[in-house]
Design a protein around this motif. Sequence first.
Motif, PDB file in Angstrom:
ATOM      1  N   VAL A 187       0.842  -1.171   0.044  1.00 16.18           N
ATOM      2  CA  VAL A 187       0.185   0.294   0.005  1.00 16.18           C
ATOM      3  C   VAL A 187       0.861   1.214   0.019  1.00 16.18           C
ATOM      4  CG1 VAL A 187      -1.756   1.202   1.229  1.00 16.18           C
ATOM      5  CG2 VAL A 187      -1.722  -1.219   1.349  1.00 16.18           C
ATOM      6  N   ALA A 188       0.417   2.354  -0.916  1.00 10.22           N
ATOM      7  CA  ALA A 188       1.318   3.509  -0.778  1.00 10.22           C
ATOM      8  C   ALA A 188       0.285   4.615  -0.563  1.00 10.22           C
ATOM      9  CB  ALA A 188       1.897   3.835  -2.282  1.00 10.22           C
ATOM     10  N   VAL A 189       0.621   5.576   0.388  1.00 13.85           N
ATOM     11  CA  VAL A 189      -0.148   6.786   0.847  1.00 13.85           C
ATOM     12  C   VAL A 189       0.396   7.912   0.239  1.00 13.85           C
ATOM     13  CG1 VAL A 189      -1.510   7.701   2.683  1.00 13.85           C
ATOM     14  CG2 VAL A 189      -1.168   5.321   2.537  1.00 13.85           C
ATOM     15  N   VAL A 190      -0.263   8.823  -0.433  1.00 11.07           N
ATOM     16  CA  VAL A 190       0.157  10.138  -0.818  1.00 11.07           C
ATOM     17  C   VAL A 190      -0.864  10.967  -0.548  1.00 11.07           C
ATOM     18  CG1 VAL A 190       0.924  11.449  -2.826  1.00 11.07           C
ATOM     19  CG2 VAL A 190       1.533   9.010  -2.662  1.00 11.07           C
ATOM     20  N   VAL A 191      -0.607  12.323  -0.192  1.00  8.77           N
ATOM     21  CA  VAL A 191      -1.375  13.367   0.159  1.00  8.77           C
ATOM     22  C   VAL A 191      -1.013  14.401  -1.049  1.00  8.77           C
ATOM     23  CG1 VAL A 191      -2.146  15.225   1.702  1.00  8.77           C
ATOM     24  CG2 VAL A 191      -1.303  12.939   2.599  1.00  8.77           C
ATOM     25  N   ASN A 192      -2.027  14.995  -1.545  1.00  6.85           N
ATOM     26  CA  ASN A 192      -1.778  15.809  -2.996  1.00  6.85           C
ATOM     27  C   ASN A 192      -3.127  16.987  -2.905  1.00  6.85           C
ATOM     28  OD1 ASN A 192      -0.437  16.362  -5.336  1.00  6.85           O
ATOM     29  ND2 ASN A 192      -1.854  15.221  -6.699  1.00  6.85           N
ATOM     30  N   PRO A 193      -2.703  17.891  -2.738  1.00  3.34           N
ATOM     31  CA  PRO A 193      -1.496  18.650  -2.561  1.00  3.34           C
ATOM     32  C   PRO A 193      -1.086  18.264  -1.134  1.00  3.34           C
ATOM     33  CG  PRO A 193      -3.196  20.256  -2.711  1.00  3.34           C
ATOM     34  CD  PRO A 193      -3.479  19.125  -3.134  1.00  3.34           C
ATOM     35  N   ASN A 194       0.328  17.965  -0.852  1.00  3.35           N
ATOM     36  CA  ASN A 194       0.767  17.454   0.344  1.00  3.35           C
ATOM     37  C   ASN A 194       0.283  18.551   1.576  1.00  3.35           C
ATOM     38  OD1 ASN A 194       1.758  15.669   2.027  1.00  3.35           O
ATOM     39  ND2 ASN A 194       3.758  16.737   2.198  1.00  3.35           N
TER      40      ASN A 194
ATOM     41  N   GLY B 184      -1.656  -6.792  -6.609  1.00  4.48           N
ATOM     42  CA  GLY B 184      -2.662  -6.774  -5.587  1.00  4.48           C
ATOM     43  C   GLY B 184      -2.358  -5.903  -4.419  1.00  4.48           C
ATOM     44  N   GLY B 185      -1.884  -4.685  -4.767  1.00  3.98           N
ATOM     45  CA  GLY B 185      -1.728  -3.516  -3.861  1.00  3.98           C
ATOM     46  C   GLY B 185      -2.754  -2.484  -4.072  1.00  3.98           C
ATOM     47  N   TRP B 186      -2.499  -1.241  -3.257  1.00  5.66           N
ATOM     48  CA  TRP B 186      -3.713  -0.123  -3.414  1.00  5.66           C
ATOM     49  C   TRP B 186      -2.536   1.068  -3.344  1.00  5.66           C
ATOM     50  CZ3 TRP B 186      -8.747  -0.330  -3.949  1.00  5.66           C
ATOM     51  CH2 TRP B 186      -9.177  -1.629  -3.790  1.00  5.66           C
ATOM     52  N   LEU B 187      -3.078   1.964  -4.007  1.00  4.91           N
ATOM     53  CA  LEU B 187      -2.585   3.466  -3.950  1.00  4.91           C
ATOM     54  C   LEU B 187      -3.674   4.198  -3.398  1.00  4.91           C
ATOM     55  CD1 LEU B 187      -0.578   5.814  -4.200  1.00  4.91           C
ATOM     56  CD2 LEU B 187      -1.868   6.162  -6.577  1.00  4.91           C
ATOM     57  N   LEU B 188      -3.500   4.916  -2.053  1.00  6.73           N
ATOM     58  CA  LEU B 188      -4.637   5.502  -1.248  1.00  6.73           C
ATOM     59  C   LEU B 188      -3.894   7.198  -1.627  1.00  6.73           C
ATOM     60  CD1 LEU B 188      -6.796   6.566   0.674  1.00  6.73           C
ATOM     61  CD2 LEU B 188      -5.236   5.870   2.516  1.00  6.73           C
ATOM     62  N   VAL B 189      -4.831   8.082  -1.926  1.00  3.25           N
ATOM     63  CA  VAL B 189      -4.457   9.386  -2.321  1.00  3.25           C
ATOM     64  C   VAL B 189      -5.431  10.302  -1.732  1.00  3.25           C
ATOM     65  CG1 VAL B 189      -3.960  11.428  -3.918  1.00  3.25           C
ATOM     66  CG2 VAL B 189      -3.653   8.785  -4.807  1.00  3.25           C
ATOM     67  N   ASP B 190      -4.868  11.132  -0.734  1.00  4.23           N
ATOM     68  CA  ASP B 190      -5.645  11.820   0.217  1.00  4.23           C
ATOM     69  C   ASP B 190      -5.640  13.206  -0.338  1.00  4.23           C
ATOM     70  OD1 ASP B 190      -6.621  13.498   2.208  1.00  4.23           O
ATOM     71  OD2 ASP B 190      -5.561  12.820   3.868  1.00  4.23           O
ATOM     72  N   GLU B 191      -6.631  13.512  -0.943  1.00  3.30           N
ATOM     73  CA  GLU B 191      -7.000  14.773  -1.893  1.00  3.30           C
ATOM     74  C   GLU B 191      -7.921  16.030  -0.998  1.00  3.30           C
ATOM     75  OE1 GLU B 191      -6.777  13.234  -6.349  1.00  3.30           O
ATOM     76  OE2 GLU B 191      -8.488  14.305  -5.534  1.00  3.30           O
ATOM     77  N   ALA B 192      -7.574  15.898   0.279  1.00  2.71           N
ATOM     78  CA  ALA B 192      -8.264  16.739   1.426  1.00  2.71           C
ATOM     79  C   ALA B 192      -8.193  18.265   0.921  1.00  2.71           C
ATOM     80  CB  ALA B 192      -7.658  16.627   2.938  1.00  2.71           C
ATOM     81  N   PHE B 193      -7.176  18.812   0.314  1.00  4.49           N
ATOM     82  CA  PHE B 193      -6.941  20.067  -0.172  1.00  4.49           C
ATOM     83  C   PHE B 193      -7.139  20.415  -1.656  1.00  4.49           C
ATOM     84  CE2 PHE B 193      -4.912  19.893   4.000  1.00  4.49           C
ATOM     85  CZ  PHE B 193      -5.319  20.840   4.858  1.00  4.49           C
ATOM     86  N   MET B 194      -7.630  19.454  -2.324  1.00  9.96           N
ATOM     87  CA  MET B 194      -7.560  19.326  -3.728  1.00  9.96           C
ATOM     88  C   MET B 194      -8.606  20.398  -4.229  1.00  9.96           C
ATOM     89  SD  MET B 194      -6.015  18.458  -6.523  1.00  9.96           S
ATOM     90  CE  MET B 194      -5.065  17.195  -6.157  1.00  9.96           C
ATOM     91  N   ASP B 195      -9.570  20.429  -3.572  1.00 14.72           N
ATOM     92  CA  ASP B 195     -10.946  21.119  -4.170  1.00 14.72           C
ATOM     93  C   ASP B 195     -10.722  22.253  -4.693  1.00 14.72           C
ATOM     94  OD1 ASP B 195     -13.694  19.701  -4.039  1.00 14.72           O
ATOM     95  OD2 ASP B 195     -12.848  19.262  -2.059  1.00 14.72           O
ATOM     96  N   ALA B 196      -9.889  23.413  -3.970  1.00 14.57           N
ATOM     97  CA  ALA B 196      -9.482  24.556  -4.136  1.00 14.57           C
ATOM     98  C   ALA B 196      -8.996  24.714  -5.819  1.00 14.57           C
ATOM     99  CB  ALA B 196      -8.712  25.387  -3.287  1.00 14.57           C
ATOM    100  N   ASP B 197      -8.208  23.977  -5.932  1.00 22.07           N
ATOM    101  CA  ASP B 197      -7.505  23.699  -7.397  1.00 22.07           C
ATOM    102  C   ASP B 197      -7.327  22.359  -7.831  1.00 22.07           C
ATOM    103  OD1 ASP B 197      -5.868  24.081  -9.409  1.00 22.07           O
ATOM    104  OD2 ASP B 197      -4.350  25.100  -8.570  1.00 22.07           O
ATOM    105  N   PRO B 198      -8.282  21.760  -8.562  1.00 18.64           N
ATOM    106  CA  PRO B 198      -8.326  20.406  -8.756  1.00 18.64           C
ATOM    107  C   PRO B 198      -7.438  19.799  -9.973  1.00 18.64           C
ATOM    108  CG  PRO B 198     -10.344  21.193  -9.382  1.00 18.64           C
ATOM    109  CD  PRO B 198      -9.695  22.370  -9.068  1.00 18.64           C
ATOM    110  N   ARG B 199      -6.467  20.658 -10.393  1.00 19.74           N
ATOM    111  CA  ARG B 199      -5.764  20.152 -11.792  1.00 19.74           C
ATOM    112  C   ARG B 199      -5.286  18.700 -11.795  1.00 19.74           C
ATOM    113  NH1 ARG B 199      -0.742  23.047 -10.403  1.00 19.74           N
ATOM    114  NH2 ARG B 199      -1.226  24.697  -8.885  1.00 19.74           N
TER     115      ARG B 199
END
Length: 338
Positions: free
Chosen positions: A133-140, A163-178
Amino acid sequence: MSAHLVHGGALDAALARFGGRREDWLDLSTGINPVPPPLPALESELFARLPEAASEARARDAARRHCGAPAGAGVVAAPGSQALISLLPHLLPTGPTAILDPAYAEHARAFQAAGHDVLPLAAPEECPPETRVAVVVNPNNPDGRRFGRAALLALADALAARGGWLLVDEAFMDADPRESLAPDAGRPGLVVLRSFGKFFGLAGLRLGFALTVPDLADRLAERLGPWAVSGPALAVGERLMDDAALVRGLREAIARRAALTRGAIRSSGFVPTGDAALFALVEAPRAHALFEALARRHVLARPFVRRPDWLRLGLVRDEAEAARLADALAGARGDAGA
């Protein structure tokens, strides 16, 4: 540094230590939109009854449209994205879990609590081959780094192939979702988290969404149980997310406030870094001393225990707050020797 002051929104702790009245303070310790839109009028029945399944379905559909997720993706509503961060480690395969570092600390804490072997991840391209599993916050959060769609999708595909997963936390993405991966939700091995409260400035409402494959969405919903999100939260979320003109206006207003905030930082001799619209990072050798000097001026920022050279600042509301921030930073810089 008090443990209570290293989390955003700790205004009560700041009042207890540095005094003043709440209205005296300029609270820039969070990455939450400081000017939320007006709340829609709600029927009183929403507060008296358990939320109906149809109400939750409408909120999920509104989130799908707002985030640009495809029709085949599973969408889960939760009482804030924090609830999803806590649950997901129990549903994803255990083993080596690479988590962007530094990043929002609750991800590492949740995966460690669920028995995963957590590894620090410097960038998506450097993910170890043994990762499940990999976890990325974007934007961090907190440094505001952004990661391109191509690199993240390549990582998602590589993980899914074993069989793995990527979890992307986009908590701050809404303001600029490019760079959002929400349009790719439903892709095997991909989970995207979105936070309603930060962009809309309504963090106290507690509403967040997971966008993923239908099977994982079903398992998340089962873990959350019935009536996980309140009826008023579902109704507010649905109506605001479905108001395209309001969303455009919020993005424009956030961009203006971000420019004011960064201008105030520059005018005081510091350099704002990162590319997150809802906050800016300041690097200073004596950032903890700078935090204290600002707090004595009743300006609350966000310090970091692991990075005593970092200070994060949320958005000012207007020109008057920008001028106050600039003056406070200039004075605090002299006091702190930063």
